[in-house]
Design a protein around this motif. Structure first.
Motif, PDB file in Angstrom:
ATOM      1  N   ILE A 308       0.821  -1.212   0.000  1.00  0.00           N
ATOM      2  CA  ILE A 308       0.000   0.000   0.000  1.00  0.00           C
ATOM      3  C   ILE A 308       0.856   1.265   0.000  1.00  0.00           C
ATOM      4  O   ILE A 308       0.508   2.258  -0.627  1.00  0.00           O
ATOM      5  N   CYS A 309       1.983   1.244   0.697  1.00  0.00           N
ATOM      6  CA  CYS A 309       2.787   2.459   0.888  1.00  0.00           C
ATOM      7  C   CYS A 309       4.180   2.274   0.304  1.00  0.00           C
ATOM      8  O   CYS A 309       5.167   2.157   1.062  1.00  0.00           O
ATOM      9  N   PRO A 310       4.320   2.225  -1.002  1.00  0.00           N
ATOM     10  CA  PRO A 310       5.655   1.977  -1.575  1.00  0.00           C
ATOM     11  C   PRO A 310       6.640   3.111  -1.336  1.00  0.00           C
ATOM     12  O   PRO A 310       7.852   2.885  -1.359  1.00  0.00           O
ATOM     13  N   ASN A 311       6.145   4.325  -1.096  1.00  0.00           N
ATOM     14  CA  ASN A 311       7.023   5.488  -0.915  1.00  0.00           C
ATOM     15  C   ASN A 311       7.063   5.959   0.529  1.00  0.00           C
ATOM     16  O   ASN A 311       7.354   7.136   0.794  1.00  0.00           O
ATOM     17  N   LEU A 312       6.760   5.075   1.480  1.00  0.00           N
ATOM     18  CA  LEU A 312       6.730   5.446   2.895  1.00  0.00           C
ATOM     19  C   LEU A 312       8.111   5.926   3.350  1.00  0.00           C
ATOM     20  O   LEU A 312       9.126   5.278   3.088  1.00  0.00           O
ATOM     21  N   SER A 313       8.137   7.073   4.052  1.00  0.00           N
ATOM     22  CA  SER A 313       9.405   7.626   4.534  1.00  0.00           C
ATOM     23  C   SER A 313       9.495   7.638   6.053  1.00  0.00           C
ATOM     24  O   SER A 313      10.598   7.642   6.600  1.00  0.00           O
ATOM     25  N   THR A 314       8.355   7.642   6.768  1.00  0.00           N
ATOM     26  CA  THR A 314       8.365   7.676   8.230  1.00  0.00           C
ATOM     27  C   THR A 314       7.408   6.622   8.769  1.00  0.00           C
ATOM     28  O   THR A 314       6.242   6.588   8.397  1.00  0.00           O
TER      29      THR A 314
END
Length: 908
Positions: A308-314
């Motif tokens: 769901i969150c391929p670009n998650l940073s935090t």
């Protein structure tokens, strides 16, 4: 506008902007120019879609544009306005004009499928803010229809996704509201029954979410009641303390058509793995906050985040003991863009002091032969984007895992290992040597020693110059360093507690500390609390960028501190409690051979004189020894912006100076007084005038006047969130506790000790008035628990820390198991055996230890299999359920035990 219409008819263009589109629409309607409507719609679509943020100028004109479009019959532009507000709802909440939004505009925004909020609680608080402001401005003749419309608007809130503490607080408010008023016009905006049902779901130990929600009617379910609000514009998703959220809810929230799944009644019974093909990705989602969500399983959570969150940073998964450290390795394959990861657990101060003394024998990880190590060495796991990692309180962390981190995360810039007591000096030093760009290190309470200090001195250097040269370039680039309680301070305690057990003493000499500080000129945060710091070491620090300085319980003098403060005009927080040398600045322990020390000794400039110069504008000040009426008047210039003030042992202020506190510090939010004589009317006056006060603490104070209760209830009580009266109010009665619980509705931390006139009625008042309590401490308070604590367990469902010690004989034998089963968030419980019926507590069931992290007993003796009163032998520890949760801790304070050192090392 008439000239503009003529030009447009003859082929000209409108010079439209946000300021004149309203009049353009009105002119197009008046003259009947349909093409002008199309031009306005085209401009609005282009202008609003190109704005990534919602500027104040657009928000100011947006309600007028919406109302004009609705009035003249242009629904396309009205829908664009509602959609724009829905997408930028997070920014609009902090806008001054939010409370003035028309009801129809706000309703259209809430009903828009693109409504973007960080959490359901944020939406709820925004609607409360709007509702309260408009209710103040409403006339007495309110139409029933308008109240029903507002009530229906609040039904759009997905109550089942609100945090438990917030739900309990709203339930208490709504109960009081409905009991005092009647009729539809006075109805509370949130449905009382819906809140109760949401609390039932949140408090359930098992996964009853499916059973309860599937019993709802279609009107109640509304298709998406259990789905998280995720849109293609979502950047942050915050479900902190929403332990009712399970993997099923996470997967269902990402299904393309959640309403169809919900209507079929198969949404929650379907295996999340079967929904993977129907999931959609949210590329804009950059931050996930899952703090306290203990139901989530590691394997399913990693799969969901990767899909769901391929670009998650935090990613924040702090206070989730069920999630192991191995999750970080799994994330390296699914979320390769993570920059910040928080796996912290809460550290209990007593547990830290008592249990951080064990010297663990740990093999070097590279000598082992495990599959994970081989994969790491081959570069299979890689988190090159990770820059900030927080592992506070992870007592399972060893040198082996630390070595894994150094190989998987080569670009770390900040690390927090506070409370990781199993890390050795050698392991920490090897970890530090692996990095040269670290900017923040927190090693509080670890076995830091000479090897780690030498590693810091040899690493993090900007220019590779001679280490002995004094140069502005040859310095450490660390900006934050926390070494509190690191340097052998537990050795003496360990020797007294465990006798002849051989432990490795890790003490850092003052010479090494001085060498370390001489290279840390870029620090902004420095914490050396409870270390061997002295003047000679502190004076080696030549930094000028400090914002926070903590030297509590050290041997520094006021003379050396004054020198450091003079160089750091940007200091905002200062903690000098327990520094006894401050009271005599003329007798600083300085070396005669050091020219700097000799000059400072001749000047004899005290720390209070330096604070009074006016260069500093402190926001937090914690002081003890040396503060008197004279020195307090000296430091007045640095107090106007003060938000937190703590006065501890060694300091003394008269009533006349205490009265000045509210005038000098009008924005004060935290006030803590310890070992003070508070006779007179000064404290009641301060409490009545400091209306912004959020934290109030009296610890071991004498002569606290009873008028303080009335001052709290009529003054600062409405904003208080933390109230601690420890050994300071022996005169406190049940009626005083009742008054506090009725007026201080926002209190979530409450502590009482030494109030021996209280009865069981006080515990009932606490349960009724503060059902959203998080931390409760009641010790040595007469007969508060003489009738048990059933009221507490049934009402205060959000409790995370509970201490009921020596407050009346009446707790049942199964109290620990009952508390663990009825309080879903409970993590720490502290009891006295003498308070229990039949002199003991039954051993908790295995399921209780899956949620509890610490159980503490005092003034008692323990038997085998149960916590009853008898002697504890060495074999008994083998039967205690330490293996059920890797973070479980049992503290035996002042307990008669006969333990073999081998058992202590293996079991504790």
């Amino acid at each position: 506008m008439f000239c503009g219409i003529l030009q447009f008819i003859h082929g000209g263009n409108f010079n439209m902007d946000i300021t004149n589109i309203t009049t353009t629409l009105q002119a197009a309607t008046f003259f009947g120019v349909d093409a002008a409507f199309a031009a306005c719609h085209k401009w609005a679509l282009s202008a609003m879609s190109s704005l990534e943020e919602a500027p104040i100028e657009v928000l100011n004109y947006l309600p007028m544009i919406y109302l004009t479009a609705k009035e003249i019959g242009v629904p396309s532009i009205a829908n664009l306005c509602a959609e724009f507000l829905a997408i930028h709802f997070v920014e609009a909440v902090s806008w001054d004009g939010f409370t003035g939004l028309p009801f129809s505009f706000l309703s259209a925004c809430i009903n828009n499928p693109l409504l973007t909020v960080e959490s359901e609680m944020q939406l709820c608080e925004a609607l409360f803010k709007w509702h309260n402001k408009n209710e103040e401005q409403q006339c007495s003749q309110t139409l029933v229809e308008s109240d029903l419309e507002v009530f229906n608007l609040f039904k759009k809130i997905r109550t089942h996704l609100l945090p438990l503490g917030f739900l309990l607080r709203q339930l208490n408010i709504s109960s009081n509201f409905l009991s005092n008023k009647g009729g539809i016009c006075a109805q509370y905006p949130l449905d009382h029954e819906v809140i109760s049902r949401a609390i039932e779901i949140a408090c359930s130990k098992s996964d009853k979410t499916k059973d309860i929600i599937l019993k709802m009617s279609p009107d109640e379910l509304v298709g998406e009641v259990i789905c998280l609000r995720l849109t293609k514009y979502s950047k942050v998703l915050d479900i902190c303390e929403c332990q009712q959220v399970t993997e099923s809810i996470l997967f269902l929230s990402a299904v393309h058509a959640p309403a169809s799944w919900a209507c079929q009644g198969t949404c929650l019974s379907t295996n999340p793995d079967q929904l993977s093909s129907d999931l959609q990705s949210f590329g804009t989602l950059q931050k996930m906050v899952l703090s306290g969500c203990w139901r989530l399983k590691e394997e399913k959570l990693v799969a969901w985040l990767g899909r769901i969150c391929p670009n998650l940073s935090t990613l924040k998964v702090d206070h989730c003991p069920q999630l192991q450290f191995s999750m970080l390795l799994a994330l390296s394959e699914t979320c390769r863009f993570i920059e910040t990861a928080d796996f912290s657990l809460e550290i209990d101060s007593l547990a830290e002091n008592m249990l951080s003394v064990i010297s663990y024998k740990i093999e070097y990880p590279w000598r082992g032969s495990c599959d994970a190590l081989k994969k790491i060495m081959r570069g299979h796991y890689s988190l090159s984007s990770l820059k900030r990692l927080f592992l506070q309180g992870r007592i399972e962390l060893t040198d082996k895992e630390l070595f894994f981190i150094s190989r998987c995360c080569p670009n770390l810039q900040a690390i927090d290992l506070s409370g990781c007591r199993r890390l050795t000096d050698t392991g920490i030093s090897i970890f530090i040597k692996a990095y040269s760009g670290m900017q923040s290190i927190s090693l509080a309470g670890t076995e830091l020693g000479p090897n780690s200090t030498a590693a810091i001195l040899s690493s993090f250097v900007i220019n590779d110059l001679d280490a002995t040269a004094i140069s502005n370039d040859n310095i450490c680039q660390l900006t934050k360093l926390d070494l509190a309680s690191c340097f052998g301070i537990f050795y003496n305690q360990t020797k007294q507690i465990l006798g002849n057990l051989r432990l490795q003493k890790t003490s850092l000499c003052r010479k090494d500390l001085a060498a370390l500080l001489s290279r840390l000129s870029r620090l902004t945060h420095l914490n050396l609390e409870n270390t061997n710091l002295d003047d000679a070491s502190l004076l080696m620090f030549r930094g000028t960028s400090l914002e926070q300085l903590n030297v509590r319980e050290t041997q520094v003098s006021g003379c050396a501190l004054a020198h450091v403060l003079a160089l750091n005009s940007g200091l905002r927080a200062l903690n000098i409690r327990g520094c006894k040398q401050i009271i005599d600045a003329h007798q600083a322990n300085l070396s005669e051979k050091d020219t700097i020390c000799t000059q400072l000794s001749s000047e004899a400039h005290s720390v209070f004189e330096e604070l009074g110069v006016g260069r500093l504008s402190l926001q937090e000040l914690k002081v003890g020894w040396g503060l008197s009426d004279l020195t307090f008047k000296t430091i007045w210039p640095c107090l106007p912006s003060l938000k937190a003030f703590t006065l501890g042992i060694g300091g003394r202020l008269s009533s006349s100076c205490m009265v000045q506190l509210s005038a000098l510090c009008p924005a004060l939010e935290e006030l803590s007084l310890a070992f003070q004589d508070l006779y007179g009317t000064a404290i009641p006056f301060v409490l009545k005038t400091l209306l912004s006060l959020r934290t109030l603490e009296f610890q071991c104070c004498m002569n606290v006047p009873p008028e303080c209760i009335n001052a709290i209830t009529t003054g600062c009580g409405s904003n208080l969130t933390s109230l601690m009266l420890e050994n300071s109010a022996p005169w406190l009665l049940d009626i005083d506790v009742c008054s506090l619980s009725r007026t201080c509705k926002n209190v979530i931390h409450f502590s009482l000790s030494g109030c021996r006139q209280l009865t069981a009625e006080s515990l009932k008042n606490i349960s009724r008035g503060w059902c959203s309590m998080i931390k409760l401490k009641v010790e040595d308070c007469g007969g508060v628990t003489s009738q048990g604590a059933t009221y507490l367990l049934n009402s205060c469902k959000a409790l995370q820390s509970l201490s009921l010690r020596h407050s009346g004989r009446g707790l049942p034998r199964a109290f620990i198991s009952d508390a663990a089963s009825l309080l879903p968030l409970l993590r720490s419980i502290s009891l006295d055996v003498c308070d229990a019926i039949n002199d003991g507590y039954d051993t908790p069931h295995e399921t209780a230890w899956q949620s509890l992290c610490m159980v503490k007993f005092a003034r008692c003796t323990l038997p085998r299999h149960s916590f009853k009163s008898s002697r504890l032998q060495s074999k008994d520890l083998e039967y205690m359920p330490f293996g059920y949760c890797h973070n479980s801790t049992i503290v035996l304070e002042r307990t008669k035990c006969s333990l073999h050192t081998t058992i202590v090392k293996e079991r504790l």
